[in-house]
Write a protein that holds these residues in place. Sequence first.
Motif, mmCIF file in Angstrom:
data_model
loop_
_atom_site.group_PDB
_atom_site.id
_atom_site.type_symbol
_atom_site.label_atom_id
_atom_site.label_comp_id
_atom_site.label_asym_id
_atom_site.label_seq_id
_atom_site.Cartn_x
_atom_site.Cartn_y
_atom_site.Cartn_z
ATOM 1 N N VAL A 75 -17.598 42.706 11.033
ATOM 2 C CA VAL A 75 -17.621 42.853 9.660
ATOM 3 C C VAL A 75 -18.923 42.423 8.927
ATOM 4 O O VAL A 75 -19.680 42.894 8.203
ATOM 5 N N ILE A 76 -18.930 41.117 9.172
ATOM 6 C CA ILE A 76 -19.942 40.426 8.522
ATOM 7 C C ILE A 76 -21.422 40.999 8.752
ATOM 8 O O ILE A 76 -22.267 41.115 7.974
ATOM 9 N N LYS A 77 -21.730 41.064 10.221
ATOM 10 C CA LYS A 77 -22.844 41.476 10.643
ATOM 11 C C LYS A 77 -22.936 43.076 10.186
ATOM 12 O O LYS A 77 -24.193 43.506 10.410
ATOM 13 N N SER A 78 -22.063 43.677 9.859
ATOM 14 C CA SER A 78 -22.285 45.228 9.561
ATOM 15 C C SER A 78 -22.967 45.059 8.150
ATOM 16 O O SER A 78 -23.230 46.151 7.428
ATOM 17 N N GLY A 79 -22.928 44.066 7.292
ATOM 18 C CA GLY A 79 -23.732 43.843 6.131
ATOM 19 C C GLY A 79 -22.648 44.026 5.061
ATOM 20 O O GLY A 79 -23.038 44.177 3.988
ATOM 21 N N ASP A 80 -21.475 44.071 5.353
ATOM 22 C CA ASP A 80 -20.203 43.960 4.408
ATOM 23 C C ASP A 80 -20.369 43.026 3.351
ATOM 24 O O ASP A 80 -20.530 41.704 3.552
ATOM 25 N N THR A 81 -20.666 43.388 2.007
ATOM 26 C CA THR A 81 -20.928 42.342 0.633
ATOM 27 C C THR A 81 -19.731 41.310 0.868
ATOM 28 O O THR A 81 -20.159 40.059 0.622
ATOM 29 N N TYR A 82 -18.506 41.901 0.412
ATOM 30 C CA TYR A 82 -17.313 40.725 0.290
ATOM 31 C C TYR A 82 -17.100 39.996 1.654
ATOM 32 O O TYR A 82 -17.183 38.686 1.312
ATOM 33 N N ALA A 83 -17.319 40.415 2.979
ATOM 34 C CA ALA A 83 -17.349 39.514 4.097
ATOM 35 C C ALA A 83 -18.352 38.551 4.188
ATOM 36 O O ALA A 83 -18.127 37.186 4.361
ATOM 37 N N ASN A 84 -19.556 38.897 3.768
ATOM 38 C CA ASN A 84 -20.584 37.951 3.729
ATOM 39 C C ASN A 84 -20.253 36.867 2.570
ATOM 40 O O ASN A 84 -20.835 35.740 2.911
ATOM 41 N N GLU A 85 -19.892 37.378 1.545
ATOM 42 C CA GLU A 85 -19.627 36.251 0.410
ATOM 43 C C GLU A 85 -18.671 35.318 0.809
ATOM 44 O O GLU A 85 -18.789 34.021 0.515
ATOM 45 N N LEU A 86 -17.346 35.832 1.349
ATOM 46 C CA LEU A 86 -16.548 34.763 2.121
ATOM 47 C C LEU A 86 -16.893 33.658 3.040
ATOM 48 O O LEU A 86 -16.666 32.729 3.117
ATOM 49 N N PHE A 87 -17.755 34.532 3.951
ATOM 50 C CA PHE A 87 -18.591 33.559 5.055
ATOM 51 C C PHE A 87 -19.111 32.543 4.308
ATOM 52 O O PHE A 87 -19.177 31.353 4.573
ATOM 53 N N LYS A 88 -20.234 32.778 3.292
ATOM 54 C CA LYS A 88 -21.047 31.751 2.790
ATOM 55 C C LYS A 88 -19.937 30.773 2.065
ATOM 56 O O LYS A 88 -20.310 29.533 1.984
ATOM 57 N N LYS A 89 -19.095 31.413 1.082
ATOM 58 C CA LYS A 89 -18.208 30.476 0.167
ATOM 59 C C LYS A 89 -17.383 29.409 1.552
ATOM 60 O O LYS A 89 -17.234 28.267 0.954
ATOM 61 N N PHE A 90 -16.991 29.841 2.579
ATOM 62 C CA PHE A 90 -16.421 28.911 3.216
ATOM 63 C C PHE A 90 -17.231 28.188 4.469
ATOM 64 O O PHE A 90 -16.826 28.005 5.641
ATOM 65 N N ASN A 91 -18.508 27.899 3.955
ATOM 66 C CA ASN A 91 -19.466 27.319 4.946
ATOM 67 C C ASN A 91 -19.682 27.604 6.086
ATOM 68 O O ASN A 91 -19.842 27.029 7.172
ATOM 69 N N GLN A 92 -19.616 29.302 6.386
ATOM 70 C CA GLN A 92 -19.959 29.610 7.536
ATOM 71 C C GLN A 92 -18.993 29.494 8.578
ATOM 72 O O GLN A 92 -19.332 29.455 9.841
ATOM 73 N N MET A 93 -17.884 29.082 8.225
ATOM 74 C CA MET A 93 -16.879 28.821 9.225
ATOM 75 C C MET A 93 -16.472 30.365 9.880
ATOM 76 O O MET A 93 -15.935 31.017 9.016
ATOM 77 N N VAL A 94 -16.466 30.103 11.142
ATOM 78 C CA VAL A 94 -16.088 31.439 11.928
ATOM 79 C C VAL A 94 -14.496 31.446 12.117
ATOM 80 O O VAL A 94 -14.273 30.713 12.617
ATOM 81 N N MET A 95 -14.074 32.744 11.586
ATOM 82 C CA MET A 95 -12.655 32.931 11.918
ATOM 83 C C MET A 95 -12.545 33.582 13.231
ATOM 84 O O MET A 95 -13.306 34.559 13.562
ATOM 85 N N PRO A 96 -11.583 32.992 14.155
ATOM 86 C CA PRO A 96 -11.412 33.450 15.337
ATOM 87 C C PRO A 96 -11.002 35.013 15.546
ATOM 88 O O PRO A 96 -10.242 35.437 14.613
ATOM 89 N N ASP A 97 -11.406 35.755 16.334
ATOM 90 C CA ASP A 97 -11.150 37.107 16.693
ATOM 91 C C ASP A 97 -9.467 37.165 16.988
ATOM 92 O O ASP A 97 -9.355 36.248 17.893
ATOM 93 N N PHE A 98 -8.705 37.812 16.576
ATOM 94 C CA PHE A 98 -7.300 38.133 17.168
ATOM 95 C C PHE A 98 -7.214 39.315 17.865
ATOM 96 O O PHE A 98 -7.301 40.527 17.504
ATOM 97 N N PRO A 99 -6.733 39.280 19.118
ATOM 98 C CA PRO A 99 -6.275 40.392 19.775
ATOM 99 C C PRO A 99 -5.018 41.255 19.402
ATOM 100 O O PRO A 99 -4.280 40.931 20.150
ATOM 101 N N LEU A 100 -4.965 41.530 18.318
ATOM 102 C CA LEU A 100 -3.635 41.949 17.704
ATOM 103 C C LEU A 100 -3.714 43.596 17.479
ATOM 104 O O LEU A 100 -4.973 44.117 17.290
ATOM 105 N N THR A 101 -2.610 44.161 17.566
ATOM 106 C CA THR A 101 -2.629 45.797 17.396
ATOM 107 C C THR A 101 -2.823 45.878 16.033
ATOM 108 O O THR A 101 -2.443 45.009 15.038
#
Length: 143
Positions: A75-101
Amino acid sequence: MYKIQFLPFFVILSIITFSLSSTSQANSGQDLFQQRCMPCHSIGQGVRVGPDLNKISERRDNTWIVSFIKSSQSVIKSGDTYANELFKKFNQMVMPDFPLTDQEILSIVEYITSSSPSSNTSSKTAAVDSIISELDTKLKLVS
């Protein structure tokens, strides 16, 4: 004749099964939140490693939430503004991917929504926190 006698039994059994599945879905959302989300997120208790998820469904739609939980980096790499703002706000901490349905993620969202404190409660908590902070400052000055 046997078909008619068993019909009420199957109707009642179907109702009970549906009720239990709805309850287990809510429990599943709570269990999944506690296992997967709670180490980094809270619901109305403030920021932890990641953002407070209080009322997340008011900020983002379910499609976005499902996509982000499955792969935040996509989502971040897709250029989503909100996702990128969150990523920057939280020091570019990567949230792990979750294999959930999708359904498991939606059950987490349902749990978060039902557990989110009302804004009235949040504003009262913020007011109390502010008063406590002010008193602590004054007590430090007096000591």
